[in-house]
Design an enzyme around this catalytic site. Structure first.
Site, PDB file in Angstrom:
ATOM      1  N   ARG A 113      -3.391 -91.059 -21.681  1.00 13.19           N
ATOM      2  CA  ARG A 113      -2.698 -90.147 -22.589  1.00 13.19           C
ATOM      3  C   ARG A 113      -2.232 -90.928 -23.817  1.00 13.19           C
ATOM      4  O   ARG A 113      -2.169 -92.150 -23.801  1.00 13.19           O
ATOM      5  CB  ARG A 113      -1.475 -89.522 -21.922  1.00 13.19           C
ATOM      6  N   CYS A 117      -4.330 -92.705 -32.676  1.00 11.10           N
ATOM      7  CA  CYS A 117      -3.773 -93.325 -33.874  1.00 11.10           C
ATOM      8  C   CYS A 117      -2.838 -92.334 -34.555  1.00 11.10           C
ATOM      9  O   CYS A 117      -3.207 -91.189 -34.824  1.00 11.10           O
ATOM     10  CB  CYS A 117      -4.903 -93.722 -34.818  1.00 11.10           C
ATOM     11  N   ASN A 151       4.099 -84.501 -25.784  1.00 12.06           N
ATOM     12  CA  ASN A 151       4.722 -84.939 -24.530  1.00 12.06           C
ATOM     13  C   ASN A 151       4.998 -86.439 -24.604  1.00 12.06           C
ATOM     14  O   ASN A 151       4.077 -87.240 -24.805  1.00 12.06           O
ATOM     15  CB  ASN A 151       3.801 -84.659 -23.341  1.00 12.06           C
ATOM     16  N   GLU A 152       6.260 -86.813 -24.505  1.00 10.92           N
ATOM     17  CA  GLU A 152       6.657 -88.211 -24.381  1.00 10.92           C
ATOM     18  C   GLU A 152       5.951 -89.116 -25.395  1.00 10.92           C
ATOM     19  O   GLU A 152       5.213 -90.044 -25.046  1.00 10.92           O
ATOM     20  CB  GLU A 152       6.404 -88.706 -22.957  1.00 10.92           C
ATOM     21  N   CYS A 157      -0.363 -98.339 -32.817  1.00 12.28           N
ATOM     22  CA  CYS A 157      -1.763 -98.606 -33.138  1.00 12.28           C
ATOM     23  C   CYS A 157      -1.823 -99.680 -34.219  1.00 12.28           C
ATOM     24  O   CYS A 157      -0.997 -99.696 -35.137  1.00 12.28           O
ATOM     25  CB  CYS A 157      -2.443 -97.323 -33.610  1.00 12.28           C
ATOM     26  N   CYS A 159      -4.842-100.398 -35.970  1.00 11.14           N
ATOM     27  CA  CYS A 159      -6.110-100.251 -36.682  1.00 11.14           C
ATOM     28  C   CYS A 159      -5.909-100.459 -38.185  1.00 11.14           C
ATOM     29  O   CYS A 159      -4.789-100.575 -38.675  1.00 11.14           O
ATOM     30  CB  CYS A 159      -6.714 -98.875 -36.411  1.00 11.14           C
ATOM     31  N   CYS A 162      -3.621 -98.023 -39.878  1.00 14.79           N
ATOM     32  CA  CYS A 162      -2.193 -98.302 -39.664  1.00 14.79           C
ATOM     33  C   CYS A 162      -1.750 -99.534 -40.430  1.00 14.79           C
ATOM     34  O   CYS A 162      -0.616 -99.598 -40.915  1.00 14.79           O
ATOM     35  CB  CYS A 162      -1.912 -98.463 -38.165  1.00 14.79           C
ATOM     36  N   GLU A 309      12.368 -82.716 -17.837  1.00 10.54           N
ATOM     37  CA  GLU A 309      11.643 -83.091 -16.624  1.00 10.54           C
ATOM     38  C   GLU A 309      12.589 -83.797 -15.664  1.00 10.54           C
ATOM     39  O   GLU A 309      13.492 -84.529 -16.066  1.00 10.54           O
ATOM     40  CB  GLU A 309      10.475 -84.041 -16.923  1.00 10.54           C
ATOM     41  N   HIS A 360       2.762 -87.078  -7.017  1.00 10.53           N
ATOM     42  CA  HIS A 360       4.079 -86.928  -7.652  1.00 10.53           C
ATOM     43  C   HIS A 360       4.747 -85.668  -7.092  1.00 10.53           C
ATOM     44  O   HIS A 360       4.091 -84.677  -6.810  1.00 10.53           O
ATOM     45  CB  HIS A 360       3.909 -86.809  -9.165  1.00 10.53           C
TER      46      HIS A 360
END
Length: 667
Positions: A113, A117, A151-152, A157, A159, A162, A309, A360
């Site tokens: 996940r 970039c 999400n989170e 990066c 590259c 960046c 969560e 989980h």
């Protein structure tokens, strides 16, 4: 004025029906089970991009239409997610530039996940496209009550996109002046002056990684890149669905992003709460979690936050994933509400059959029915939460603040010197927090550039870095009647990690505290000094500032080594206020006794008159009082008057026993 997004406590969590799209009868069974579990909400679509857009420009929303309709028909609110946290394979295959480059210089392959970039124009475009489609399709759907963005967020990066973005960021930060950058980074050391912007790259272990100002700049750039990416994500949602609030889920005190800055972009702050319960230190876990709850509540301006969560059972990512004791998760959830949460949400609703998180915890186990301990506990908690609607939207009124500043945490971690093994800014702050938590005194967790004026007492442990304006903010606060406590190694460097000249703490703070620090001793593990305060002796460990008192009163002294009889704790009257300086690190017993004196001196009363034993936490929110036993055994609680038990309706008073994992909610 509405105090909160909802008028009830949200109870639900991550729901991944797309994993069961070939077995639609499970969707119907989920509706039945949600009703049994007193679940009123579902967070949908977090990792659904490949289902929503299986090929570039080819969309499939029919399954989501049916699911949202089904949830609405069953009275469930929907928190609809944007899917950027895990993109489809076709996107990485066709546009490899969206894949991150690691510090090694090697571009990642597709997988896991958040492997994207942050600056990639193509990825930003594709994210806006899918988010626009979602907003257009569901802008009027009656079930959709909130947006859950990605999400989170995490990672970085390296590259070329960046690298160039970093250089452009530096040009703005240093007014397009290499002379200014060379000075601020003190590049004369080791002959590091740069003569062209192209000579600057991100810090790497195989390249430049010893310039602390550069590492700080990179952290700021990465953090702002996340925020910029987020703003790109939400732009179509703000335009198309302006009345639907927006959040994203933070990860405890993750230091890769300045959450105190990020929180300003959210309608509501939320975070993912996974304490390591029942591994031998439940009181410390409760204390630690309380600190984080208070931090996120403060970041949201004191408004309620969401616990987006938590696990109803175990997790799968610890080395050893122990089952929590019965009712432990129920107690953990009530703690969140007590500290300001307006939601109790789980990862996840139904266990996955395969994949990385198939073991989980979930509300519905692989057995698929309601006859499990976990399901029954979730159901019982859901019934209890339905009786707590009066607390929704209620804020906490704190008169004490502890400064925990993200950028100061970066700086503390980055410099080389003193004790490089025992330098934990976060836990230094929680040590100061602990006495207030145990005594039931509400505390806000603030940044160094927040407003101090509304607090009677502000504590700043290990405030090594001072951002622009902080010196003046501290001076004004104390001069106007505030009480400020600073810990060791405070006021040492500016925001670029340049040491202040003229002695420490910096500039005017020497007058505010009435001291000047000459040296700092670092003590190896197992070595200590001794400090005497009010006739009692305490261990001084890890760090010992050696200072001279100019106008300050000496409250405690060192008793050993060459700085024996020198000041260890000082108190200085400045204007209408008082500035304290604590020169040493301690395992915690000193803080309890010193805070007791600070609380007494400043007339800071606990939020209630209820007397508890160690490990039983009392928290007041609105008209409700939460009494929670985090110990591993039975504990006694003395109620100061007659209360109504909110969950049973009975009156309760006097000496009361709380069993392990038991709690009371009083009114």
């Amino acid at each position: 004025m509405k105090k909160s997004v909802f008028d009830h406590i949200i109870h639900g969590g991550d729901y991944n029906p797309d994993q069961w799209i070939d077995t639609p009868e499970i969707w119907d069974e989920d509706m039945r089970l949600m009703n049994l579990a007193h679940v009123n909400s579902a967070t949908v679509g977090i990792f659904s991009w490949s289902m929503l857009e299986p090929e570039e420009g080819v969309y499939n929303f029919e399954w989501l239409d049916k699911l949202l309709d089904k949830l609405h028909e069953n009275g469930k609110d929907v928190i609809l997610a944007t899917p950027s946290g895990a993109r489809p394979v076709w996107l990485s295959q066709k546009y490899p530039e969206v894949l991150r480059v690691e510090e090694t210089g090697i571009r990642n392959e597709y997988g896991v996940r958040h492997n994207h970039c942050l600056t990639s124009p193509i990825y930003r475009e594709k994210v806006r496209n899918i988010n626009t489609k979602l907003a257009q399709r569901y802008k009027n759907h009656p079930a959709v009550k909130m947006w859950h963005i990605s999400n989170e967020y995490c990672g970085e990066c390296h590259c070329e996109l960046c690298q160039e973005a970093f250089r452009e960021w530096l040009k703005k930060e240093y007014h397009n002046s290499l002379d200014e950058l060379n000075f601020k980074w003190w590049n004369g050391f080791w002959s590091h002056q740069v003569t062209d912007w192209s000579q600057i790259n991100s810090p790497k272990f195989r390249g430049e990684n010893h310039v602390s100002a550069m590492k700080l700049a990179w952290r700021r750039f990465v953090s702002e890149s996340h925020i910029s990416f987020f703003e790109n994500e939400i732009a179509p949602l703000r335009e198309i669905t302006p009345n639907i609030p927006i959040t994203t889920n933070f990860m405890k005190m993750y230091d890769g992003i300045n959450y105190q800055d990020f929180a300003k972009k959210l309608d509501l702050v939320s975070w993912d709460n996974y304490p390591a319960w029942d591994k031998g230190n439940n009181i410390n876990e409760a204390l630690d979690t309380a600190f984080v709850h208070d931090a996120f509540r403060t970041m949201g301006g004191g408004k309620p936050f969401f616990m987006m969560e938590s696990t109803p059972s175990l997790v799968n990512w610890h080395d050893v994933n122990k089952l929590p004791y019965p009712r432990r998760q129920e107690l953990s959830s009530i703690q969140a509400v007590a500290h300001g949460a307006d939601s109790i949400q789980y990862f996840q609703w139904r266990k996955s059959r395969g994949g990385h998180e198939k073991f989980h915890g979930a509300v519905v186990d692989h057995c698929g029915h309601e006859n499990t301990r976990v399901f029954k506990e979730v159901s019982n908690l859901g019934k209890s939460l339905e009786k707590l609607s009066d607390v929704v939207g209620e804020r906490c009124n704190s008169k004490v603040a502890i400064i925990y500043d993200w950028e100061n945490g970066w700086a503390v971690k980055s410099f080389c010197g003193y004790n490089n093994l025992q330098r934990d800014y976060y836990h230094e702050c929680t040590k100061w927090y602990a006495p207030f938590w145990e005594k039931g005194v509400s505390v806000d967790i603030i940044a160094m550039d927040d407003d101090y004026s509304k607090y009677d007492l502000v504590i700043a442990p290990f405030l090594y870095m001072l951002k622009e304006g902080t010196k003046e903010r501290i001076e004004s606060y104390v001069k106007n009647g505030g009480n400020f406590v600073a810990g060791y190694l405070s006021g040492i460097v500016d925001k670029d990690d340049l040491c202040f000249l003229g002695g420490f703490p910096a500039d005017n703070l020497k007058d505010v505290f009435g001291i000047w620090v000459e040296e700092t001793d670092s003590l190896p593990d197992g070595m200590k000094n001794v400090v005497e305060f009010n006739g009692k002796k305490y261990d001084a460990i890890n760090f010992c500032d050696i200072l001279h008192a100019s106008s300050a009163e000496i409250l405690a002294e060192y008793k050993e080594d060459f700085y024996k009889n020198m000041p260890a704790v000082t108190k200085n009257r400045y204007g209408d206020g008082i500035a304290y300086y604590c020169t040493f690190a301690n395992s915690g017993d000193f803080f309890y006794d010193f805070v007791k004196e600070l609380v007494s001196t400043n007339n800071i009363a606990p939020d209630t008159g209820i007397v508890t034993e160690n490990g039983v936490s009392v928290r007041k929110r609105g008209d409700m009082i939460f009494v929670m036993n985090f110990t591993d055994g039975e504990q006694k609680v003395t109620l100061d008057k007659t209360y109504k038990n909110v969950l049973t309706g009975e009156e309760i008073s006097g000496l009361t026993t709380l069993n392990k994992c038991e709690y009371l909610i009083l009114e």
